[in-house]
Design an enzyme around this catalytic site. Structure first.
Site, PDB file in Angstrom:
ATOM      1  N   CYS A 422       3.369  11.900   5.612  1.00  0.00           N
ATOM      2  CA  CYS A 422       4.261  10.819   4.557  1.00  0.00           C
ATOM      3  C   CYS A 422       5.592  10.759   4.514  1.00  0.00           C
ATOM      4  O   CYS A 422       5.975  11.790   5.207  1.00  0.00           O
ATOM      5  CB  CYS A 422       3.114  11.222   2.925  1.00  0.00           C
ATOM      6  N   HIS A 616       6.975  10.603  -6.502  1.00  0.00           N
ATOM      7  CA  HIS A 616       7.601  12.093  -6.237  1.00  0.00           C
ATOM      8  C   HIS A 616       8.807  11.568  -5.663  1.00  0.00           C
ATOM      9  O   HIS A 616       8.971  10.364  -5.452  1.00  0.00           O
ATOM     10  CB  HIS A 616       7.532  13.032  -4.927  1.00  0.00           C
TER      11      HIS A 616
END
Length: 700
Positions: A422, A616
């Site tokens: 990611c 995040h």
């Protein structure tokens, strides 16, 4: 990292803003298309020059377009902002705008000299798209002022009268303020369109509309301008050519036929099926990747669009109402009774012109395209991914093209190293790796490592890389020899079972079937390059998450004070802000972490599936992280996470791997429907905290 003020100035941010605005307008119009079709049928059959004139039933036509349809649009717009309460006040306010416009026009006509042509009614579609959402938004803000301050037993009284009184005020405002503004806007827009028609310049609108379609910017033009003006023309003349500026399916058909004949590789193989979907199904977005694959083809679609508009203007054709979706069936179904020849000819001409121009472009670059195909990269899968990124959300139709783009790639080396990747390598990838690792372990497969990394850390050593669909292109550039699988839902993607099936077949020395979705890359959200099949192997749980049962997270990572429950709902931005505030109060991040979280969402969503989001920061925002911490917030009213429904928001900040251990267990927790039900049933933050802590214990 860029702050939000800087990001807002970037071209991509402007595109996203226009895209969202257009999507919002579309959200008001599209649910009401059945009502517009109904009005079109009444018009086609029962007006004086209709197929079966009926004086009594024709009286429905005027009130329906003047009152019902704008009110429905306003109701839907208000509902999108503030559910039923917003829908009601939005509809009330819009009725004030309708009455205000009628009053202005009546006074104007009364003052006209005898014999002068009178102004006709102005239908308040633009007013509805303004007043419906605006009134709902103000009502929502007003309710927030006295939320929690009303004595028990008086809630219904206050709610009813506050909405009624505000509806009255909003209707008066719309009557005196909004109505004249909208009348002026409609006058200007109608004059501009009339000028284009009179001077034969209407075909030039394709220079704007066709590229806007490819980048999903057309909704703002189509639903914000063309639909209101087209409905006004259709009410007056029984038809409008404006409905054909964007909906003509001949453009996409011509382009896809050119690829079917002169294309190469996956683009050529998928073009015939895409042509059927586009022309008959009306899903125009299927041809957008073919244009993005070779931007010079914008010339072809513009030429095709212009030629179609020219024929429609030449023959004086039009539709009775919007054709949505843009299928040939919908177009012919809405075609005015005197326009069939011109409309059909316009579709044929636009398809032919697009085909010829596209064929010239494709033949000119054919040698390069064949060489790229021989090298294993024809760019079509990348173009599909860029199209989905432009759209801003997953599309099953586009993902189907991506699946087809991989063709029948058969694995050529064992899969021994699987990496979840990611953007930052600390949230979604960690949880996805944990879910897949458990599935592989339960299947009894060994000899395969499952780890997680940031895309920037990929080093070319992976055999299989799993990413979110929007990130697959970036991962493929870093790992060109690996098999790539794209997923939408990290918690329970069907791709996990397909990967396990492939590994099981390899462990047994079997060759995957020809229709194996992972080895061929054909599933809805998987795409392959390079790749693999004859694995032996064993699963090890090496990497950041470690092997075996995860130890309990340190108290500093998830504390009682970092767990909250809210009875109401929140926007995605509000949820991000709260998560950032909790992490900041824990001393884990600086004040700039919210901007990094927001930038992450604008790149790729942190929605994980199963009502969970784990926001995040980006990989570039590492300097804003001071330590490791998690925040857990449950929103019982839900959060609209860019189209996905989220109940649990788990904010992440991580240094080292403390947070990854607990994330591994959170992933296991959220892959279990019974455990999710327990989390949703927790009656207090303390109880919710204990349930989250239980994933670190031996009982799991």
């Amino acid at each position: 990292m860029t702050d939000t003020s800087t990001a807002a100035k970037q071209p991509g941010s402007l595109r996203v803003g226009v895209q969202r605005f257009g999507t919002f307008l579309s959200g008001m119009i599209m649910p009401n298309i059945p009502a517009l079709i109904t009005w079109g049928i009444f018009t086609a059959f029962f007006i004086a020059d209709g197929w079966t004139p009926n004086e009594a039933l024709s009286t429905i036509v005027g009130p329906m377009i003047h009152y019902l349809l704008p009110i429905l649009v306003a109701y839907q717009g208000g509902r999108m902002i503030y559910e039923t309460r917003g829908a009601v006040v939005g509809a009330i306010a819009t009725f004030g705008a309708i009455a205000g416009s009628d009053w202005i026009i009546a006074n104007f006509n009364a003052a006209l000299p005898e014999g002068e042509p009178e102004l006709g009614q102005i239908h308040m579609f633009i007013g509805a798209m303004i007043m419906g959402p605006l009134a709902a938004w103000i009502m929502k803000k007003l309710d927030a002022l006295w939320e929690g301050r009303i004595k028990a037993g008086f809630e219904m009284l206050v709610n009813m009268f506050s909405a009624g009184i505000f509806g009255f005020i909003a209707a008066v405002f719309a009557f005196y303020v909004l109505a004249p503004i909208v009348n002026w806007i409609m006058d200007v827009l109608s004059g501009a369109v009339g000028w284009l028609v009179e001077n034969g310049l209407l075909p030039l609108t394709s220079i704007l509309i066709e590229p806007a379609k490819v980048f999903f910017l057309n909704n703002a033009i189509n639903h914000g301008v063309l639909t209101p003006l087209g409905l006004a023309q259709a009410d007056q003349d029984g038809k409008s050519v404006l409905f054909l500026l964007e909906a003509n399916p001949g453009v996409g058909l011509g382009l896809l036929l050119a690829f079917s004949v002169f294309g190469v590789g996956a683009a050529r193989a998928s073009a015939p099926g895409a042509a059927l979907i586009q022309f008959v199904g009306g899903i125009h977005e299927v041809y957008f990747p073919y244009v993005l694959m070779k931007p010079a083809l914008l010339i072809a679609v513009i030429a095709g669009g212009m030629s179609g508009v020219f024929v429609n203007v030449l023959f004086g054709t039009g539709l009775r109402g919007p054709a949505s979706p843009g299928s040939i069936i919908a177009v012919l179904g809405q075609t005015a009774s005197d326009s069939y020849l011109g409309v059909i000819l316009a579709v044929v001409v636009s398809a032919a012109v697009t085909f010829v121009v596209a064929s010239v472009i494709l033949r000119a670059s054919r040698k390069r395209d064949l060489a790229a195909e021989a090298a294993g990269s024809d760019g079509f899968a990348d173009a599909v991914a860029r199209t989905e990124a432009n759209k801003g959300k997953k599309s099953s139709v586009l993902s189907g093209l991506a699946g087809g783009a991989a063709g029948a790639a058969v694995a050529t080396r064992p899969i021994e190293k699987v990496i979840f990747a990611c953007d930052a390598g600390m949230g979604s990838s960690a949880m996805g790796a944990s879910v897949l690792r458990n599935k592989i372990k339960q299947a009894g497969i060994s000899g395969v490592s499952v780890t997680n990394k940031a895309i920037a850390s990929l080093d070319g050593s992976a055999d299989l890389v799993i990413t979110q669909a929007q990130l697959t292109d970036r991962a493929r550039q870093r790992e060109q020899g690996a098999l790539h699988v794209s997923v939408d839902n990290f918690m329970n993607s069907p791709r996990y079972d397909e990967v396990v099936d492939l590994l099981r077949a390899q462990a047994n020395g079997e060759t995957p079937a020809a229709n194996d979705p992972v080895s061929t890359g054909r599933p809805v959200d998987a795409a392959a390059t390079g790749a693999s099949t004859t694995a032996t192997g064993s699963v090890t749980t090496t990497g950041a998450l470690g092997g075996g049962p995860a130890p309990a997270a340190e108290d500093s990572v998830l504390t009682r004070g970092s767990v909250r429950i809210h009875a109401g709902s929140a926007t995605r931005e509000q949820a991000l802000q709260e998560a950032a505030d909790i992490l900041a109060s824990a001393g884990a991040v600086t004040g700039g972490y919210f901007d990094a979280m927001l930038a992450r969402e604008q790149t790729v969503s942190t929605y994980m599936g199963n009502e969970l989001a784990i926001p995040h920061g980006t990989n570039e925002a590492k300097d804003t992280i001071l330590g490791s911490a998690l925040s857990v917030v449950r929103y019982d009213g839900g959060v609209d996470w860019d189209g996905d429904a989220v109940t649990f928001v788990v904010g992440i900040a991580g240094k080292g791997d403390e947070h990854l251990r607990i994330l591994s267990n959170v992933a296991e927790l959220f892959s279990d429907d019974d455990q999710i039900a327990r989390l949703k049933a927790a009656r207090s933050p303390e109880e919710l905290y204990e349930l989250f802590q239980s994933v670190n214990g031996e009982d799991r």
